[in-house]
Design an enzyme around this catalytic site. Structure first.
Site, short mmCIF file in Angstrom:
data_model
loop_
_atom_site.label_atom_id
_atom_site.label_comp_id
_atom_site.label_asym_id
_atom_site.label_seq_id
_atom_site.Cartn_x
_atom_site.Cartn_y
_atom_site.Cartn_z
NE ARG A 34 32.14 -58.92 -9.44
CZ ARG A 34 33.41 -58.84 -9.00
NH1 ARG A 34 33.96 -57.67 -8.74
NH2 ARG A 34 34.12 -59.93 -8.85
CB SER B 146 30.06 -65.37 -9.79
OG SER B 146 31.39 -65.75 -9.80
CD GLU C 250 28.40 -61.15 -10.80
OE1 GLU C 250 29.01 -61.57 -9.80
OE2 GLU C 250 28.92 -61.07 -11.92
#
Ligand SMILES: Cc1cc2nc3c(=O)[nH]c(=O)nc-3n(C[C@H](O)[C@H](O)[C@H](O)COP(=O)(O)OP(=O)(O)OC[C@H]3O[C@@H](n4cnc5c(N)ncnc54)[C@H](O)[C@@H]3O)c2cc1C
Length: 342
Positions: free
Chosen positions: A165, A239, A337
């Site tokens: 990520r 998320s 995130e």
């Protein structure tokens, strides 16, 4: 070029919160990018480029500069042989439409990344990933406009600083490169197991043994739709926390206290934990928080939903309740995130 003033940023984040942009414009072709950047510099205001806002949380204070919304379209097969095809995609293309288009052509590689919201240009920024696959597995290079040299260019995948990520576009070179296109290489062969656990289970439950990219795309879409809210209907950023990585000793002592904790060993010797499990265990699955107007999604505790929150401060206060509880129970700090901007 149409540069609008005082635009609500709620419409440019799937969490639907945040203040106003002083200026906002849409870029439809690559050459609009330097023109708009030049305009911002002339006004002496900062600029930033966004896609669909599915990984953005805007601050209540808003942004006093120019938001450039990427709408640059186009996709083509550059070359192909018996085994593979190399594809060039403009950065404003909607990612899932691109995946659908490649699957229709019986190409394989990105079907695991089906139904991830957003634009193609944002995909390398956090090296989007799902069901055991990451964009970087198929990426050849990224086309960019470099704000430091004022020139268009390209960066090969090995120079993109990809990780879980993350990438140089999110970290070291944040704000420097505007991604204008990506080039990916896809296979003409069928996807080969082993697959991610939930995908493997889905295929076996549905007695699917003949594998191709369409079968995988359909399976991923069905699993995701059953678990995740559609951001077009329910305000969320997917998320909200990334999965934490811990060392083996830490994992062993966690396992003593919580025998049911699951961890996945990674190549660098660390253990990946499921952030969703930590949030659930902290008592936050399907929780409705009247104080902030926020909730967590009943089938996926990692998804924070804006039910009737009024401000980003509400969201951040709800997030903090989760972070604090997880910290108290497990001694781990969850990382957010979606990016808090500006
Ligand atoms: C329901 C849901 C499910 C999700 N599932 C996943 C998942 O499974 N896996 C996953 O990895 N992500 C997932 N996400 C997160 C999100 O979809 C991805 O991060 C996506 O790539 C964001 O695309 P976007 O166009 O909306 O980017 P935005 O949110 O608009 O921007 C994200 C960041 O990228 C930067 N950026 C955008 N475009 C450019 C560009 N052209 N050049 C340079 N910088 C740029 C922005 O400045 C910002 O910093 C999910 C989100 C939602 C809402």
């Amino acid at each position: 070029m149409d540069i609008k003033e005082n635009i609500s940023l709620k419409d440019y984040s799937t969490m639907r919160l945040g203040g106003q942009a002083r200026w906002l414009a849409e870029a439809y072709e690559e050459n609009d990018i330097p023109v708009l950047i030049e305009w911002a510099k002339h006004q002496n205001v900062p600029f930033m480029v966004i896609g669909s806002g599915s990984n953005i949380v805007w601050r209540d204070e808003g942004f006093s500069g120019l938001v450039i919304v990427n709408k640059i379209l186009g996709k083509q097969i550059l070359n192909e042989d018996e085994d593979s095809a190399t594809i060039h995609i403009a950065s404003g293309e909607i990612w899932d439409e691109v995946v659908g288009w490649t699957v229709e052509k019986s190409l394989s590689g990105i079907e695991f990344l089906s139904l991830i919201p957003g634009t193609t240009g944002a995909a390398p920024v956090q090296n989007i990933g799902a069901y055991g696959a990451e964009l970087s597995n198929n990426l050849i290079e990224v086309g960019v406009y470099d704000d430091e040299t004022n020139a268009f260019g390209s960066i090969i995948a090995s120079q993109c600083g990809f990780g879980y990520r993350t990438s140089r576009f999110k970290k070291a070179d944040k704000g420097r490169f505007i991604i204008t296109s990506i080039t990916i290489k896809l296979s003409k062969k069928s996807p080969i197991p082993p697959f991610y656990e939930s995908l493997k289970n889905y295929l076996s439950e549905h007695k699917i043994s003949e594998l191709n990219s369409k079968v995988i795309r359909d399976a991923v879409m069905n699993i995701r739709s059953s678990k995740l809210p559609d951001p077009a209907e329910i305000a969320n950023n997917g998320s909200f926390f990334t999965n934490p990585f811990i060392d083996q000793d830490q994992f062993d002592s966690l396992k003593q206290k919580y025998p049911e904790v699951k961890g996945w060993p990674t190549k660098d010797g660390r253990i990946k934990l499921a952030a969703a499990w930590l949030v659930e265990e902290a008592g936050f699955k399907g929780v409705h928080d009247d104080e902030t107007g926020m909730s967590t999604w009943p089938t996926q505790a990692l998804v924070l939903v804006n039910e009737h929150a009024k401000t980003t401060a509400d969201l951040l206060s709800f997030k903090q309740k989760i972070v604090d509880k997880v910290q108290e129970l497990f001694g781990l700090t969850l990382e957010q995130e979606p990016e808090l901007l500006p």
